[in-house]
Design an enzyme around this catalytic site. Structure first.
Site, PDB file in Angstrom:
ATOM      1  N   GLY A  28       6.671 -38.642  10.519  1.00  0.00           N
ATOM      2  CA  GLY A  28       7.923 -38.711  11.437  1.00  0.00           C
ATOM      3  C   GLY A  28       7.749 -37.590  12.263  1.00  0.00           C
ATOM      4  O   GLY A  28       7.127 -36.678  12.581  1.00  0.00           O
ATOM      5  N   ASN A  29       9.054 -37.435  12.970  1.00  0.00           N
ATOM      6  CA  ASN A  29       9.301 -36.176  13.663  1.00  0.00           C
ATOM      7  C   ASN A  29      11.018 -36.148  13.447  1.00  0.00           C
ATOM      8  O   ASN A  29      11.728 -36.940  12.949  1.00  0.00           O
ATOM      9  CB  ASN A  29       8.978 -36.450  15.052  1.00  0.00           C
ATOM     10  CG  ASN A  29       9.560 -37.527  15.927  1.00  0.00           C
ATOM     11  OD1 ASN A  29      10.780 -37.445  16.247  1.00  0.00           O
ATOM     12  ND2 ASN A  29       8.682 -38.602  16.247  1.00  0.00           N
ATOM     13  N   ARG A  30      11.436 -35.170  14.046  1.00  0.00           N
ATOM     14  CA  ARG A  30      12.878 -34.674  14.056  1.00  0.00           C
ATOM     15  C   ARG A  30      13.679 -35.152  15.128  1.00  0.00           C
ATOM     16  O   ARG A  30      14.751 -34.715  15.140  1.00  0.00           O
ATOM     17  CB  ARG A  30      13.126 -33.111  14.060  1.00  0.00           C
ATOM     18  CG  ARG A  30      12.248 -32.251  12.941  1.00  0.00           C
ATOM     19  CD  ARG A  30      12.175 -30.624  13.173  1.00  0.00           C
ATOM     20  NE  ARG A  30      11.596 -30.043  12.356  1.00  0.00           N
ATOM     21  CZ  ARG A  30      11.726 -29.596  11.319  1.00  0.00           C
ATOM     22  NH1 ARG A  30      12.832 -30.154  10.563  1.00  0.00           N
ATOM     23  NH2 ARG A  30      10.852 -29.103  10.404  1.00  0.00           N
ATOM     24  N   SER A  31      13.348 -36.247  15.827  1.00  0.00           N
ATOM     25  CA  SER A  31      14.226 -36.822  16.586  1.00  0.00           C
ATOM     26  C   SER A  31      15.554 -37.283  15.811  1.00  0.00           C
ATOM     27  O   SER A  31      15.246 -38.187  14.831  1.00  0.00           O
ATOM     28  CB  SER A  31      13.639 -37.911  17.395  1.00  0.00           C
ATOM     29  OG  SER A  31      14.537 -38.748  18.165  1.00  0.00           O
ATOM     30  N   ALA A  94      11.232 -40.510  20.818  1.00  0.00           N
ATOM     31  CA  ALA A  94      10.210 -39.531  20.385  1.00  0.00           C
ATOM     32  C   ALA A  94       9.053 -40.361  19.711  1.00  0.00           C
ATOM     33  O   ALA A  94       9.011 -40.491  18.417  1.00  0.00           O
ATOM     34  CB  ALA A  94      10.683 -38.502  19.588  1.00  0.00           C
TER      35      ALA A  94
END
Ligand code: CTP
Length: 217
Positions: A28-31, A94
């Protein structure tokens, strides 16, 4: 007389995507999705008919917005392309650039000292929307950059054939991912405008105002 997006259909993507590795793990990512949700709310506030394609986030749906929840980059692509035609596309999501070649059917057990995951490129949804036969009149991208913001943002504006790109510097305290306040510089072929720093809700209103100015009547 205040300008409005009444009668316009605005499609917004927001949040991160999760790319499954196995049934219990993902990339995943931090968006946070906050910017995209604020943009959807501001577009609805300006009278637009708004569809929000949202990755996995825990945020309330803005009033008057139709929301489609997705998890992966592939699902986001399907939902966005399926929601066309639209007058405006704003790609704040993102989206993962790479995804595991295949999801393991069972939980991956630890064996060796190292583990190699093979990742494959995902489709670029923004570029696909911009090249689509039913291309929205205005296609707006986002670019999160750590350095050389203008050069990379203008590179994406041209390469993806966008009308506008909103760039923000990430990795700076108090701005970008996971924060309430943000600052954006929006570039188009022969101009630019700086927005903020301001809370994301205010920044979203300023961005929608600029989009209004750039949207053909
Ligand atoms: N984007 C997309 N589909 C992808 C990757 C990105 O639609 N598979 C969109 C994002 O929603 C955003 C814009 O492309 O509007 C910029 O994404 P970013 O990841 O910053 O740019 P890339 O072109 O992927 O370049 P890089 O990661 O190398 O900076």
């Amino acid at each position: 007389m205040s300008a409005s997006l009444g009668g316009k259909r605005v499609l917004v993507s927001a949040g991160p995507t999760y790319e499954d590795i196995d049934p219990v793990r993902f990339i995943g990512n931090r968006s946070s999705g906050k910017m995209g949700f604020a943009v959807a709310a501001a577009a609805a506030g300006a009278g637009a008919d708004v569809v929000l394609v949202a990755g996995p986030v825990q945020l309330p749906t803005p009033d008057g917005v139709r929301r489609i929840d997705v998890r992966s980059a592939a699902q986001l692509r399907e939902a966005v392309l399926g929601a066309l035609p639209a007058d405006v596309y704003i790609g704040t999501a993102a989206v993962a650039d790479y995804t595991p070649r295949q999801m393991a059917p069972g939980k991956i057990k630890k064996t060796g000292e190292t583990l190699v995951l093979e990742l494959v490129r995902t489709a670029d949804v923004l570029a696909e929307v911009a090249a689509h036969p039913r291309r929205p009149a205005l296609v707006v991208g986002f670019a999160a950059e750590t350095d050389d913001v203008e050069r990379y943002a203008r590179g994406k504006l041209a390469a993806k054939k966008l009308d506008l790109i909103a760039a923000n510097r990430v990795g700076v305290a108090g701005s970008g991912f996971e924060s309430e306040d943000n600052a954006l510089t929006v570039y188009w072929q022969d101009g630019e405008r700086s927005l903020g720093p301001a809370p994301k809700t205010e920044l979203a209103r300023q961005l929608i105002q600029l989009i209004l100015e750039k949207t053909p009547a």
